[in-house]
Design an enzyme around this catalytic site. Structure first.
Site, PDB file in Angstrom:
ATOM      1  N   ILE A 196      46.200 -12.329 -14.888  1.00 22.34           N
ATOM      2  CA  ILE A 196      45.932 -11.121 -14.099  1.00 22.34           C
ATOM      3  C   ILE A 196      46.870 -11.054 -12.900  1.00 22.34           C
ATOM      4  O   ILE A 196      47.424  -9.999 -12.582  1.00 22.34           O
ATOM      5  CB  ILE A 196      44.459 -11.077 -13.659  1.00 22.34           C
ATOM      6  CG1 ILE A 196      43.548 -10.912 -14.884  1.00 22.34           C
ATOM      7  CG2 ILE A 196      44.225  -9.948 -12.658  1.00 22.34           C
ATOM      8  CD1 ILE A 196      42.075 -11.095 -14.596  1.00 22.34           C
ATOM      9  N   ALA A 215      38.954 -10.427  -8.520  1.00 27.96           N
ATOM     10  CA  ALA A 215      38.633 -11.738  -9.080  1.00 27.96           C
ATOM     11  C   ALA A 215      37.119 -11.872  -9.224  1.00 27.96           C
ATOM     12  O   ALA A 215      36.534 -11.401 -10.198  1.00 27.96           O
ATOM     13  CB  ALA A 215      39.220 -12.837  -8.190  1.00 27.96           C
ATOM     14  N   ARG A 216      36.477 -12.519  -8.264  1.00 32.49           N
ATOM     15  CA  ARG A 216      35.029 -12.647  -8.192  1.00 32.49           C
ATOM     16  C   ARG A 216      34.615 -12.491  -6.731  1.00 32.49           C
ATOM     17  O   ARG A 216      35.361 -12.821  -5.817  1.00 32.49           O
ATOM     18  CB  ARG A 216      34.570 -14.021  -8.707  1.00 32.49           C
ATOM     19  CG  ARG A 216      34.518 -14.152 -10.217  1.00 32.49           C
ATOM     20  CD  ARG A 216      33.311 -13.414 -10.783  1.00 32.49           C
ATOM     21  NE  ARG A 216      33.087 -13.743 -12.183  1.00 32.49           N
ATOM     22  CZ  ARG A 216      33.550 -13.047 -13.206  1.00 32.49           C
ATOM     23  NH1 ARG A 216      34.306 -11.977 -12.970  1.00 32.49           N
ATOM     24  NH2 ARG A 216      33.279 -13.401 -14.446  1.00 32.49           N
ATOM     25  N   GLU A 233      26.292  -8.870  -6.870  1.00 28.02           N
ATOM     26  CA  GLU A 233      26.373  -7.524  -7.424  1.00 28.02           C
ATOM     27  C   GLU A 233      25.327  -7.354  -8.534  1.00 28.02           C
ATOM     28  O   GLU A 233      24.991  -8.315  -9.218  1.00 28.02           O
ATOM     29  CB  GLU A 233      27.785  -7.249  -7.960  1.00 28.02           C
ATOM     30  CG  GLU A 233      28.264  -8.241  -9.000  1.00 28.02           C
ATOM     31  CD  GLU A 233      29.738  -8.072  -9.351  1.00 28.02           C
ATOM     32  OE1 GLU A 233      30.026  -8.094 -10.559  1.00 28.02           O
ATOM     33  OE2 GLU A 233      30.584  -7.918  -8.447  1.00 28.02           O
ATOM     34  N   HIS A 243      32.592  -3.183 -10.239  1.00 30.88           N
ATOM     35  CA  HIS A 243      33.075  -4.210 -11.170  1.00 30.88           C
ATOM     36  C   HIS A 243      33.540  -3.577 -12.492  1.00 30.88           C
ATOM     37  O   HIS A 243      32.975  -3.803 -13.557  1.00 30.88           O
ATOM     38  CB  HIS A 243      31.994  -5.263 -11.436  1.00 30.88           C
ATOM     39  CG  HIS A 243      32.574  -6.559 -11.936  1.00 30.88           C
ATOM     40  ND1 HIS A 243      31.938  -7.772 -11.772  1.00 30.88           N
ATOM     41  CD2 HIS A 243      33.726  -6.840 -12.606  1.00 30.88           C
ATOM     42  CE1 HIS A 243      32.674  -8.741 -12.305  1.00 30.88           C
ATOM     43  NE2 HIS A 243      33.764  -8.180 -12.826  1.00 30.88           N
TER      44      HIS A 243
END
Length: 312
Positions: free
Chosen positions: A154, A230-231, A260, A278
């Site tokens: 990514i 990413a996270r 989330e 997301h």
């Protein structure tokens, strides 16, 4: 008899149909399935789940016959890979098919912040433009420095796209890389100090939790922008919210959050921030490709082969 499979969250209809055709599917997300699920726990041999949901150690211990956890995504932070391996459980992901779409959304978030797309949308919809109010000038990406935190698939896709917008690339990666012409930095803080936009693409793990902290945001500076695809837990969200409110940084484009979808309410009012629910890999084309890999990983396992995308 079809093998028993635990489905943690819904997937695309064609994947659900194929799972139903080949397995006895127990839906964890449907309360009506709970009695049958409890009775089936000893015989469940496979789990299909998403990267954000994963499978807890508690559930792993409830499934003595489990042989594979097939993740629909590339994130493995919600599965204890070592514990799974110690139980002879293969964990698979869906690599190589979602990097482009995640990077595209990252670029979209970056442009939305630089060009004030969210502010402009509200200005028009609320009638303030017609009333004579003007949108403040935005910024061009051309000539700016993009710092990529985590140069995996990514990160590389993000960097190559940023170059097409006239940006110069620098990066930090947890492991050394060869054959990369972009400027490497020795630490995340060094990278932030040399960047106008920080693209957070690093894999989530215990080592990267809150890697984007107050000191890094301070190094990025008052003209800097953070983009996170990413996270959520790789960013110290309290520090980020404070940095946005105080002007320590200029803005943020965020697709991922801690806890989330029940994200911190403070994000609703942070200035110059674009929020997405997301959606990095959320295109029809990519979700279909991901679903096919989930099915292929499961089929290989039940054919007595090593699943091709085993990560542990």
């Amino acid at each position: 008899m079809k093998p028993d499979l635990l489905l943690v969250e819904p997937m695309m209809p064609f994947v659900m149909d194929e799972l139903q055709r080949n397995y006895t599917v127990h839906r964890l997300y449907q309360a009506a399935d709970r009695p049958a699920l409890e009775a089936a726990l000893p015989s469940i041999r496979a789990v299909a789940t998403g990267g954000g949901a994963g499978l807890s150690n508690e559930w792993m211990e409830k499934l003595p016959s489990l042989g594979i956890i097939a993740i629909n995504g590339v994130g493995t932070d919600k599965v204890d890979l070592a514990r799974a391996r110690s139980h002879n459980i293969d964990v698979t992901t869906t690599p190589g098919v979602l990097a482009d779409d995640v990077a595209d959304l990252g670029i979209a978030l970056m442009l939305a912040v630089l060009r004030r797309v969210g502010d402009g949308d509200r200005l028009v919809r609320e009638g303030r433009w017609a009333a004579g109010e003007q949108l403040p000038l935005g910024h061009s990406p051309k000539g700016k420095r993009i710092g990529v935190l985590g140069l995996g698939q990514i990160g590389r896709a993000f960097a190559s796209r940023a170059e097409a917008f006239g940006m110069s690339v620098r990066y930090w990666n947890r492991s050394a890389l060869s054959g990369v012409d972009w400027i490497a930095h020795q630490s995340p803080v060094d990278l932030a100090r040399d960047s106008d936009v920080l693209a957070v693409c690093v894999a989530a793990s215990a080592a990267t939790q809150n890697i984007v902290d107050a000191s890094l945001l301070q190094a990025l500076g008052p003209e800097g922008i953070v983009v996170n695809v990413a996270r959520g837990n790789v960013v110290d969200e309290e520090a980020l919210i404070e940095a946005l409110r105080s002007g320590t940084i200029a803005g943020a484009g965020l697709d991922v959050f801690v806890n989330e979808p029940a994200i911190r309410s403070e994000f609703h009012t942070t200035p110059n921030t674009v929020l997405m629910p997301h959606q990095g890999s959320a295109t029809v084309e990519t979700r279909m490709a991901m679903g096919k890999l989930v099915l292929a990983n499961l089929a290989a396992h039940f054919a007595g082969e090593k699943a091709p995308n085993t990560v542990n």
